[in-house]
Design a protein around this motif. Structure first.
Motif, PDB file in Angstrom:
ATOM      1  N   GLN A 113       0.846  -1.177   0.000  1.00  0.00           N
ATOM      2  CA  GLN A 113       0.000   0.000   0.000  1.00  0.00           C
ATOM      3  C   GLN A 113       0.886   1.232   0.000  1.00  0.00           C
ATOM      4  O   GLN A 113       2.030   1.200   0.441  1.00  0.00           O
ATOM      5  N   LYS A 114       0.311   2.296  -0.489  1.00  0.00           N
ATOM      6  CA  LYS A 114       1.067   3.537  -0.633  1.00  0.00           C
ATOM      7  C   LYS A 114       1.604   3.967   0.721  1.00  0.00           C
ATOM      8  O   LYS A 114       0.888   3.940   1.736  1.00  0.00           O
ATOM      9  N   ASN A 115       2.833   4.333   0.707  1.00  0.00           N
ATOM     10  CA  ASN A 115       3.555   4.814   1.891  1.00  0.00           C
ATOM     11  C   ASN A 115       3.703   3.747   2.957  1.00  0.00           C
ATOM     12  O   ASN A 115       3.926   4.064   4.145  1.00  0.00           O
ATOM     13  N   GLN A 116       3.595   2.470   2.568  1.00  0.00           N
ATOM     14  CA  GLN A 116       3.800   1.374   3.508  1.00  0.00           C
ATOM     15  C   GLN A 116       4.792   0.376   2.897  1.00  0.00           C
ATOM     16  O   GLN A 116       5.022   0.357   1.688  1.00  0.00           O
ATOM     17  N   ASN A 117       5.325  -0.481   3.742  1.00  0.00           N
ATOM     18  CA  ASN A 117       6.268  -1.502   3.289  1.00  0.00           C
ATOM     19  C   ASN A 117       5.533  -2.651   2.633  1.00  0.00           C
ATOM     20  O   ASN A 117       4.315  -2.848   2.829  1.00  0.00           O
ATOM     21  N   VAL A 118       6.292  -3.449   1.898  1.00  0.00           N
ATOM     22  CA  VAL A 118       5.749  -4.618   1.214  1.00  0.00           C
ATOM     23  C   VAL A 118       5.385  -5.669   2.241  1.00  0.00           C
ATOM     24  O   VAL A 118       6.151  -5.959   3.167  1.00  0.00           O
ATOM     25  N   SER A 119       4.231  -6.266   2.017  1.00  0.00           N
ATOM     26  CA  SER A 119       3.771  -7.338   2.896  1.00  0.00           C
ATOM     27  C   SER A 119       3.702  -8.635   2.089  1.00  0.00           C
ATOM     28  O   SER A 119       3.061  -8.706   1.034  1.00  0.00           O
ATOM     29  N   ILE A 120       4.419  -9.689   2.551  1.00  0.00           N
ATOM     30  CA  ILE A 120       4.463 -10.977   1.865  1.00  0.00           C
ATOM     31  C   ILE A 120       3.200 -11.741   2.203  1.00  0.00           C
ATOM     32  O   ILE A 120       2.876 -11.979   3.371  1.00  0.00           O
ATOM     33  N   SER A 121       2.523 -12.168   1.152  1.00  0.00           N
ATOM     34  CA  SER A 121       1.288 -12.929   1.320  1.00  0.00           C
ATOM     35  C   SER A 121       1.500 -14.409   1.100  1.00  0.00           C
ATOM     36  O   SER A 121       0.682 -15.237   1.534  1.00  0.00           O
ATOM     37  N   ALA A 122       2.559 -14.783   0.373  1.00  0.00           N
ATOM     38  CA  ALA A 122       2.781 -16.171  -0.021  1.00  0.00           C
ATOM     39  C   ALA A 122       3.033 -17.030   1.194  1.00  0.00           C
ATOM     40  O   ALA A 122       3.684 -16.630   2.163  1.00  0.00           O
ATOM     41  N   THR A 123       2.527 -18.245   1.093  1.00  0.00           N
ATOM     42  CA  THR A 123       2.735 -19.230   2.161  1.00  0.00           C
ATOM     43  C   THR A 123       3.483 -20.456   1.633  1.00  0.00           C
ATOM     44  O   THR A 123       3.837 -21.339   2.410  1.00  0.00           O
ATOM     45  N   ASP A 124       3.700 -20.553   0.330  1.00  0.00           N
ATOM     46  CA  ASP A 124       4.415 -21.687  -0.268  1.00  0.00           C
ATOM     47  C   ASP A 124       5.894 -21.326  -0.454  1.00  0.00           C
ATOM     48  O   ASP A 124       6.417 -20.428   0.227  1.00  0.00           O
ATOM     49  N   GLU A 125       6.545 -21.970  -1.414  1.00  0.00           N
ATOM     50  CA  GLU A 125       7.987 -21.747  -1.641  1.00  0.00           C
ATOM     51  C   GLU A 125       8.312 -20.320  -1.999  1.00  0.00           C
ATOM     52  O   GLU A 125       9.435 -19.842  -1.800  1.00  0.00           O
ATOM     53  N   TYR A 126       7.371 -19.599  -2.579  1.00  0.00           N
ATOM     54  CA  TYR A 126       7.632 -18.213  -2.984  1.00  0.00           C
ATOM     55  C   TYR A 126       7.839 -17.289  -1.781  1.00  0.00           C
ATOM     56  O   TYR A 126       8.310 -16.166  -1.933  1.00  0.00           O
ATOM     57  N   LYS A 127       7.479 -17.766  -0.619  1.00  0.00           N
ATOM     58  CA  LYS A 127       7.566 -16.913   0.573  1.00  0.00           C
ATOM     59  C   LYS A 127       8.983 -16.382   0.771  1.00  0.00           C
ATOM     60  O   LYS A 127       9.182 -15.240   1.196  1.00  0.00           O
ATOM     61  N   VAL A 128       9.961 -17.194   0.469  1.00  0.00           N
ATOM     62  CA  VAL A 128      11.361 -16.774   0.684  1.00  0.00           C
ATOM     63  C   VAL A 128      12.050 -16.368  -0.622  1.00  0.00           C
ATOM     64  O   VAL A 128      13.236 -16.065  -0.628  1.00  0.00           O
ATOM     65  N   ARG A 129      11.320 -16.347  -1.723  1.00  0.00           N
ATOM     66  CA  ARG A 129      11.961 -16.076  -3.018  1.00  0.00           C
ATOM     67  C   ARG A 129      11.487 -14.788  -3.649  1.00  0.00           C
ATOM     68  O   ARG A 129      12.095 -14.315  -4.613  1.00  0.00           O
ATOM     69  N   VAL A 130      10.348 -14.198  -3.148  1.00  0.00           N
ATOM     70  CA  VAL A 130       9.789 -13.028  -3.821  1.00  0.00           C
ATOM     71  C   VAL A 130      10.098 -11.744  -3.066  1.00  0.00           C
ATOM     72  O   VAL A 130      10.291 -11.724  -1.848  1.00  0.00           O
ATOM     73  N   SER A 131      10.170 -10.672  -3.882  1.00  0.00           N
ATOM     74  CA  SER A 131      10.321  -9.318  -3.343  1.00  0.00           C
ATOM     75  C   SER A 131       9.853  -8.362  -4.436  1.00  0.00           C
ATOM     76  O   SER A 131       9.515  -8.786  -5.553  1.00  0.00           O
TER      77      SER A 131
END
Length: 547
Positions: free
Chosen positions: A59-77
């Motif tokens: 969201q605007k003016n906020q940090n990225v929030s990771i939604s993934a619960t599978d393998e992508y949890k540690v691979r996405v940004s």
């Protein structure tokens, strides 16, 4: 806020290709929406069968929030441009990723199809053939491209030209195996090839079509039966008597035969593990026909006619030869050779235009003679030293007045060999002796005779002697001392004086009585006979003066 109450717009972006194992970057809207206008950015992916999987949201003016619960949890940004970043791309990432963008009143979706490529690690040729046989379809090898996506398309090359299966001499079979754990493909291309003789030394390799990959090149031993045989001879240009003769049997089979039969003018010699045979120190009898053949196929043979070059000469007589002048020298010249001989002569190292003629020897024929005979590259020489001798002989004897008129020069020309010794019967001053050349010598002396005399020139050598005489006169009259011009003038003056004296005497005689007699004094030298000769000479010179 009710997200689903907004209007939706879907815009597909161009597919992207990521490289296996590297960071995968998927753009969101490619700058279609300004960053300050975006309220929410959300990434999701298609799990299959229309089921979405959520990855992250910002969201605007906020940090990225990771939604993934599978393998992508540690691979996405996500980067500052809202692009999705996936680390260590793998084949399972080949799916559709969608970027959802919420602005003031709208929701936009940007789906992106992702493909993951991987180059094969390398191209290798396995199960390489040891050799290829002409006319036989033989497996050359397997070209393998491991762990690739998409599967590699392999092309075979010979001498940098692509090979294509033709169902006859070229067969290419391809198989692709997918690794279940990685999804990567291994491609194997098998080449079967029917070689030709021209393929000897040819380079084969395989390449991945469209990729900067190629195998190392390889060549093969091409085997074929002997079709032609050749007999080589060394030395190649000329074989001389005494040389070593080497025969070499060359067959065009591969592998080449290692044993041969050599037919040496009818004699059979078999050699093992070699293709050569050497005859040491050949003689002229070695001239003839030679052959070589295969042991297992005697009809396969090669033939050469070989000529041994030789030259023998005989010159008779030779050595030191002594002959008399006027005699003949009969030479015997014999040549035994394998071909036409070239003959030349030299005398005292100077080349002669033709064979010397010795039918009647002269002193000038003396010297060293060399006979040179050449056949091919063989040269033989024979020589002799000829000495022409003869007794000493006086060839001429003559006299001359010196330039100053004060003496006389006597010249004696002699001939003979050995060199004649010259002697004179009168003492004189030796003016010189010429070099002794071709049996001739000239000797000169200067004399001032005080009286008329006969002079002898005597020549001598061990074979004989000879002598010749010449008369040399002397005169004491002063008139004879002068040259011819002075003599003539003197004679004219004397005649004038004599005329005056006679006239005066006649006048006195006429005037007086015949008393007494007029006497002239005697000359300083000479008899009445000499006076007569002198008067005749004076009268002759007077006549010449008048002329």
């Amino acid at each position: 806020m009710c997200l689903w109450c907004f209007s939706f717009a879907v815009t597909s972006l161009e597919p992207i290709i990521g490289q296996y194992g590297e960071m995968l970057k998927i753009p969101c809207n490619s700058g279609a929406i300004k960053a300050e206008d975006i309220a929410i950015t959300k990434w999701k992916y298609d799990k299959g069968d229309g089921v979405p999987g959520y990855l992250l949201v910002k969201q605007k003016n906020q940090n990225v929030s990771i939604s993934a619960t599978d393998e992508y949890k540690v691979r996405v940004s996500m980067d500052k441009n809202s692009s999705l970043l996936i680390s260590a791309a793998k084949l399972s990432d080949q799916r559709t990723f969608t970027c959802m963008v919420v602005t003031g009143g709208d929701v936009f979706e940007y789906p992106v199809n992702v493909l993951i490529h991987k180059l094969p690690a390398k191209l290798e040729i396995h199960e390489k053939a040891e050799e290829l046989e002409i006319g036989r379809l033989t497996k050359l090898g397997n070209c393998v491209a491991k762990d690739a996506n998409p599967p590699a398309n392999i092309i075979w090359f010979k001498n940098n030209k692509p090979l294509e299966a033709d169902g006859k001499g070229i067969s290419i079979k391809v198989s692709v195996v997918v690794e279940s754990s990685t999804g990567l493909s291994t491609t194997t291309s098998t080449l079967e090839y029917s070689a030709m003789k021209e393929d000897t030394g040819a380079k084969f390799e395989c390449r991945a079509d469209g990729l900067p990959l190629e195998s190392s090149s390889m060549n093969f031993t091409i085997t074929y039966s002997t079709e032609n045989i050749m007999l080589e001879v060394s030395p190649q240009k000329e074989l001389k008597e005494g040389d070593n003769l080497t025969l070499k049997c060359v067959a065009d089979g591969n592998p080449a035969p290692t044993s041969f039969n050599f037919h040496l003018k009818g004699e059979l010699v078999t050699v093992e593990n070699t293709d050569t045979y050497t005859i040491v120190n050949v003689s002229r009898d070695a001239t003839g026909e030679y052959k070589c053949s295969l042991i297992d196929d005697t009809s396969m043979e090669a033939t050469r006619n070989i000529t041994v070059t030789y030259l023998d000469i005989n010159l008779s007589p030779s050595g030191n030869i002594v002959k008399r002048a006027g005699e003949a020298l009969n030479l015997s010249l014999q040549i035994d050779s394998s071909g036409k001989a070239e003959v030349s002569w030299t005398k005292n190292n100077a080349k002669l235009d033709k064979k010397p003629d010795f039918t009647k020897l002269g002193y000038s024929d003396s010297g060293r003679y060399e006979w040179t005979v050449t056949v091919g590259h063989i040269t033989r020489t024979a020589s002799f030293d000829l000495t022409v001798e003869g007794p000493a002989v006086v060839k001429s004897l003559f006299k001359n007045r010196s330039n100053d008129g004060q003496h006389k020069v006597l010249t004696c020309e002699a001939e003979g060999s050995p060199k004649p010794a010259v002697s004179w019967s009168i003492n004189g001053t030796v003016l010189g002796e010429s070099p002794f050349v071709s049996g001739k010598i000239t000797h000169k002396i200067k004399v001032v005779p005080s009286a008329n005399l006969t002079v002898h020139c005597t020549v001598t050598n061990r074979l004989g002697n000879d002598s010749r005489a010449i008369n040399v006169s002397s005169c004491k009259y002063k008139v004879t001392i002068c040259d011819q011009t002075r003599l003539v003038v003197g004679v004219i003056v004397g005649l004038l004086i004599a005329t005056l004296v006679i006239g005066l005497a006649y006048w006195v005689y006429s005037k007086k009585s015949k008393q007494g007699s007029w006497k002239t004094g005697e000359k300083e030298c000479g008899s009445s006979e000499e006076e007569k000769k002198l008067e005749e000479k004076v009268e002759e010179n007077s006549q010449k003066a008048e002329v």
